[in-house]
Scaffold this motif. Structure first.
Motif, PDB file in Angstrom:
ATOM      1  N   THR A   1       0.845  -1.189   0.000  1.00 31.03           N
ATOM      2  CA  THR A   1       0.000   0.000   0.000  1.00 31.03           C
ATOM      3  C   THR A   1       0.881   1.241   0.000  1.00 31.03           C
ATOM      4  OG1 THR A   1      -1.737  -1.146   1.238  1.00 31.03           O
ATOM      5  CG2 THR A   1      -1.831   1.254   1.182  1.00 31.03           C
ATOM      6  N   PHE A   2       0.563   2.179  -0.893  1.00 30.85           N
ATOM      7  CA  PHE A   2       1.276   3.447  -0.992  1.00 30.85           C
ATOM      8  C   PHE A   2       0.298   4.587  -0.714  1.00 30.85           C
ATOM      9  CE2 PHE A   2       3.650   0.443  -3.479  1.00 30.85           C
ATOM     10  CZ  PHE A   2       4.976   0.792  -3.297  1.00 30.85           C
ATOM     11  N   ARG A   3       0.835   5.711  -0.301  1.00 32.61           N
ATOM     12  CA  ARG A   3       0.040   6.897  -0.001  1.00 32.61           C
ATOM     13  C   ARG A   3       0.487   8.035  -0.911  1.00 32.61           C
ATOM     14  NH1 ARG A   3       1.717  10.744   3.185  1.00 32.61           N
ATOM     15  NH2 ARG A   3       3.248   9.330   4.139  1.00 32.61           N
ATOM     16  N   VAL A   4      -0.471   8.638  -1.612  1.00 34.28           N
ATOM     17  CA  VAL A   4      -0.153   9.735  -2.534  1.00 34.28           C
ATOM     18  C   VAL A   4       0.329  10.945  -1.751  1.00 34.28           C
ATOM     19  CG1 VAL A   4      -1.128  11.384  -4.194  1.00 34.28           C
ATOM     20  CG2 VAL A   4      -1.762   8.950  -4.306  1.00 34.28           C
TER      21      VAL A   4
ATOM     22  N   PRO B   1      12.427   5.108  -1.373  1.00 34.37           N
ATOM     23  CA  PRO B   1      11.532   4.373  -2.277  1.00 34.37           C
ATOM     24  C   PRO B   1      10.257   5.153  -2.568  1.00 34.37           C
ATOM     25  CG  PRO B   1      11.423   3.458  -0.064  1.00 34.37           C
ATOM     26  CD  PRO B   1      12.536   4.455  -0.047  1.00 34.37           C
ATOM     27  N   GLU B   2       9.864   5.181  -3.827  1.00 30.64           N
ATOM     28  CA  GLU B   2       8.648   5.869  -4.246  1.00 30.64           C
ATOM     29  C   GLU B   2       7.991   5.074  -5.368  1.00 30.64           C
ATOM     30  OE1 GLU B   2       9.514  10.630  -3.535  1.00 30.64           O
ATOM     31  OE2 GLU B   2       9.969   9.737  -5.490  1.00 30.64           O
ATOM     32  N   LEU B   3       6.714   5.363  -5.575  1.00 30.85           N
ATOM     33  CA  LEU B   3       5.970   4.856  -6.719  1.00 30.85           C
ATOM     34  C   LEU B   3       5.522   6.056  -7.541  1.00 30.85           C
ATOM     35  CD1 LEU B   3       4.415   2.600  -8.294  1.00 30.85           C
ATOM     36  CD2 LEU B   3       2.496   3.027  -6.727  1.00 30.85           C
ATOM     37  N   LYS B   4       5.809   6.040  -8.839  1.00 32.55           N
ATOM     38  CA  LYS B   4       5.367   7.105  -9.736  1.00 32.55           C
ATOM     39  C   LYS B   4       4.336   6.532 -10.701  1.00 32.55           C
ATOM     40  CE  LYS B   4       8.531  10.386  -8.624  1.00 32.55           C
ATOM     41  NZ  LYS B   4       8.235  11.754  -8.162  1.00 32.55           N
ATOM     42  N   LEU B   5       3.161   7.134 -10.741  1.00 37.95           N
ATOM     43  CA  LEU B   5       2.130   6.796 -11.714  1.00 37.95           C
ATOM     44  C   LEU B   5       2.091   7.908 -12.736  1.00 37.95           C
ATOM     45  CD1 LEU B   5      -0.732   5.642  -9.294  1.00 37.95           C
ATOM     46  CD2 LEU B   5       1.110   4.270 -10.301  1.00 37.95           C
TER      47      LEU B   5
ATOM     48  N   GLN C   1       1.745  18.632 -32.845  1.00 40.11           N
ATOM     49  CA  GLN C   1       2.571  17.514 -32.369  1.00 40.11           C
ATOM     50  C   GLN C   1       1.811  16.203 -32.308  1.00 40.11           C
ATOM     51  OE1 GLN C   1       2.467  20.477 -30.928  1.00 40.11           O
ATOM     52  NE2 GLN C   1       4.563  21.248 -30.792  1.00 40.11           N
ATOM     53  N   GLN C   2       0.473  16.284 -32.439  1.00 41.73           N
ATOM     54  CA  GLN C   2      -0.371  15.103 -32.274  1.00 41.73           C
ATOM     55  C   GLN C   2      -0.059  14.406 -30.954  1.00 41.73           C
ATOM     56  OE1 GLN C   2      -3.034  13.639 -34.543  1.00 41.73           O
ATOM     57  NE2 GLN C   2      -2.948  15.869 -34.565  1.00 41.73           N
ATOM     58  N   ASP C   3      -0.037  15.203 -29.903  1.00 37.46           N
ATOM     59  CA  ASP C   3       0.308  14.685 -28.581  1.00 37.46           C
ATOM     60  C   ASP C   3      -0.152  15.699 -27.539  1.00 37.46           C
ATOM     61  OD1 ASP C   3       1.348  13.087 -26.624  1.00 37.46           O
ATOM     62  OD2 ASP C   3       3.451  13.381 -27.160  1.00 37.46           O
ATOM     63  N   TYR C   4      -0.224  15.254 -26.288  1.00 37.15           N
ATOM     64  CA  TYR C   4      -0.488  16.174 -25.196  1.00 37.15           C
ATOM     65  C   TYR C   4       0.793  16.894 -24.811  1.00 37.15           C
ATOM     66  CZ  TYR C   4      -5.100  14.101 -24.523  1.00 37.15           C
ATOM     67  OH  TYR C   4      -6.387  13.684 -24.695  1.00 37.15           O
ATOM     68  N   GLY C   5       0.636  18.081 -24.244  1.00 36.28           N
ATOM     69  CA  GLY C   5       1.807  18.896 -23.940  1.00 36.28           C
ATOM     70  C   GLY C   5       2.498  18.569 -22.640  1.00 36.28           C
ATOM     71  N   ASP C   6       1.837  17.827 -21.757  1.00 35.20           N
ATOM     72  CA  ASP C   6       2.395  17.582 -20.429  1.00 35.20           C
ATOM     73  C   ASP C   6       2.293  16.108 -20.045  1.00 35.20           C
ATOM     74  OD1 ASP C   6       2.782  20.478 -19.729  1.00 35.20           O
ATOM     75  OD2 ASP C   6       0.605  20.478 -19.914  1.00 35.20           O
ATOM     76  N   ASN C   7       2.959  15.780 -18.958  1.00 35.95           N
ATOM     77  CA  ASN C   7       2.783  14.502 -18.284  1.00 35.95           C
ATOM     78  C   ASN C   7       2.199  14.763 -16.909  1.00 35.95           C
ATOM     79  OD1 ASN C   7       5.740  13.316 -19.786  1.00 35.95           O
ATOM     80  ND2 ASN C   7       3.746  12.355 -20.050  1.00 35.95           N
ATOM     81  N   VAL C   8       1.242  13.951 -16.498  1.00 34.28           N
ATOM     82  CA  VAL C   8       0.723  13.985 -15.138  1.00 34.28           C
ATOM     83  C   VAL C   8       1.514  12.941 -14.350  1.00 34.28           C
ATOM     84  CG1 VAL C   8      -1.270  13.552 -13.657  1.00 34.28           C
ATOM     85  CG2 VAL C   8      -1.580  14.674 -15.876  1.00 34.28           C
ATOM     86  N   ILE C   9       2.116  13.364 -13.258  1.00 32.45           N
ATOM     87  CA  ILE C   9       2.973  12.478 -12.467  1.00 32.45           C
ATOM     88  C   ILE C   9       2.481  12.459 -11.027  1.00 32.45           C
ATOM     89  CG2 ILE C   9       5.325  11.994 -11.698  1.00 32.45           C
ATOM     90  CD1 ILE C   9       6.240  13.717 -14.116  1.00 32.45           C
ATOM     91  N   VAL C  10       2.039  11.293 -10.582  1.00 34.43           N
ATOM     92  CA  VAL C  10       1.603  11.101  -9.213  1.00 34.43           C
ATOM     93  C   VAL C  10       2.738  10.442  -8.427  1.00 34.43           C
ATOM     94  CG1 VAL C  10       0.017   9.861  -7.694  1.00 34.43           C
ATOM     95  CG2 VAL C  10      -0.831  10.897  -9.817  1.00 34.43           C
ATOM     96  N   THR C  11       3.089  11.029  -7.301  1.00 36.39           N
ATOM     97  CA  THR C  11       4.117  10.458  -6.439  1.00 36.39           C
ATOM     98  C   THR C  11       3.458   9.862  -5.208  1.00 36.39           C
ATOM     99  OG1 THR C  11       5.769  12.079  -7.166  1.00 36.39           O
ATOM    100  CG2 THR C  11       6.193  10.937  -5.086  1.00 36.39           C
ATOM    101  N   ALA C  12       3.836   8.611  -4.892  1.00 33.53           N
ATOM    102  CA  ALA C  12       3.298   7.936  -3.712  1.00 33.53           C
ATOM    103  C   ALA C  12       4.447   7.281  -2.960  1.00 33.53           C
ATOM    104  CB  ALA C  12       2.238   6.918  -4.097  1.00 33.53           C
ATOM    105  N   VAL C  13       4.309   7.189  -1.646  1.00 31.46           N
ATOM    106  CA  VAL C  13       5.336   6.590  -0.792  1.00 31.46           C
ATOM    107  C   VAL C  13       4.719   5.432  -0.030  1.00 31.46           C
ATOM    108  CG1 VAL C  13       6.586   8.760  -0.573  1.00 31.46           C
ATOM    109  CG2 VAL C  13       4.837   8.168   1.106  1.00 31.46           C
ATOM    110  N   PRO C  14       5.536   4.502   0.460  1.00 30.39           N
ATOM    111  CA  PRO C  14       4.993   3.392   1.238  1.00 30.39           C
ATOM    112  C   PRO C  14       4.139   3.889   2.397  1.00 30.39           C
ATOM    113  CG  PRO C  14       7.282   2.974   0.686  1.00 30.39           C
ATOM    114  CD  PRO C  14       7.025   4.382   0.286  1.00 30.39           C
ATOM    115  N   ALA C  15       2.962   3.301   2.548  1.00 32.76           N
ATOM    116  CA  ALA C  15       2.046   3.747   3.605  1.00 32.76           C
ATOM    117  C   ALA C  15       2.379   3.077   4.943  1.00 32.76           C
ATOM    118  CB  ALA C  15       0.611   3.418   3.209  1.00 32.76           C
TER     119      ALA C  15
END
Length: 254
Positions: free
Chosen positions: A199-202, A225-229, A240-254
């Motif tokens: 289990t990770f916590r955002v 240690p981290e989890l990146k979504l 560019q036929q693409d989105y301009g950004d990346n959405v990055i969620v950072t989570a750590v061990p809960a």
């Protein structure tokens, strides 16, 4: 051409655009092997939209972010190919930066399923690597996430485990479109092969411009240690036929 507007910004045109090598190979959205001694990693994702309809697909052993690339998970992690993947194709706008190869295959069990509290994100995880154009591969099915198997696994003592998926299809949102709205404290559960779930916590959600993507901070092999979504976000860029950004969620061990 008609366009849909979503909470994610401006959705891509409903009619799919021709897929280039960059769009077919990686994350986050539209969408391998890598030598153990040399890994060339693109900013993260060259495209963000899955080509198929919202109907649930039947994944096969050879489905990947690129029709020409077999899923890296079909060979043991750490098996060196005949040569390192080439640099991105000419004209690619995705910067590349060298990544330190792992000394050995991850000791932790591979992640196999992901759920996120308060969302409909409830999806299998498959192992992915690097496409021939040097970008992280993304599974073709919109309801499937890819774990970068040459980096740390969720549960590793150090470094960042990276899991990425498409943000939408040409006609509907994909589960990872909900990442941008996650609140700090949201719980993320990762089921692993032959091991106890984790289990990770955002701790935060970041919108990072693709032309300023800090790959070294995402594909990190040391430190806490981290989890990146990761998925795509921001506005759809027709040129560019693409989105301009990346959405990055950072989570750590809960």
């Amino acid at each position: 051409m008609n366009r849909k507007t979503t909470s994610d910004g401006t959705r891509r045109p409903l009619a799919p655009a021709p897929r280039t090598a960059a769009h077919g190979s990686a994350a986050l959205g539209s969408a391998a092997r890598v030598a153990a001694a040399v890994v060339t990693m693109a900013l993260l994702i060259a495209g963000c939209t899955a080509p198929q309809s919202p109907a649930t697909p039947e994944p096969t052993a050879t489905q990947t972010a690129s029709p020409e690339t077999a899923r890296p998970g079909t060979e043991p992690p750490g098996t060196p190919p005949a040569q390192a993947p080439p640099n991105p194709v000419p004209g690619s706008t995705i910067p590349v930066r060298p990544a330190t190869p792992p000394a050995q295959a991850p000791a932790e069990p591979a992640p196999r399923f992901l759920t996120v509290e308060g969302t409909t994100i409830n999806m299998p995880i498959v192992e992915v690597g690097v496409s021939p154009d040097g970008a992280m591969e993304i599974p073709e099915p919109f309801n499937e996430a890819g774990w970068y198997r040459f980096g740390p696994a969720p549960g590793a003592a150090a470094g960042t485990a990276v899991v990425a998926a498409h943000v939408d299809t040409t006609s509907d949102s994909a589960p990872f479109s909900q990442l941008k709205s996650l609140a700090p404290g949201t719980l993320v559960a990762v089921q692993r092969e032959g091991a106890q779930p984790l289990t990770f916590r955002v701790t935060g959600v970041e919108l990072m411009a693709k032309d300023a993507f800090d790959g070294a901070s995402i594909f990190r092999r040391d430190g806490p240690p981290e989890l990146k979504l990761v998925t795509c976000g921001g506005r759809w860029l027709d040129e560019q036929q693409d989105y301009g950004d990346n959405v990055i969620v950072t989570a750590v061990p809960a």
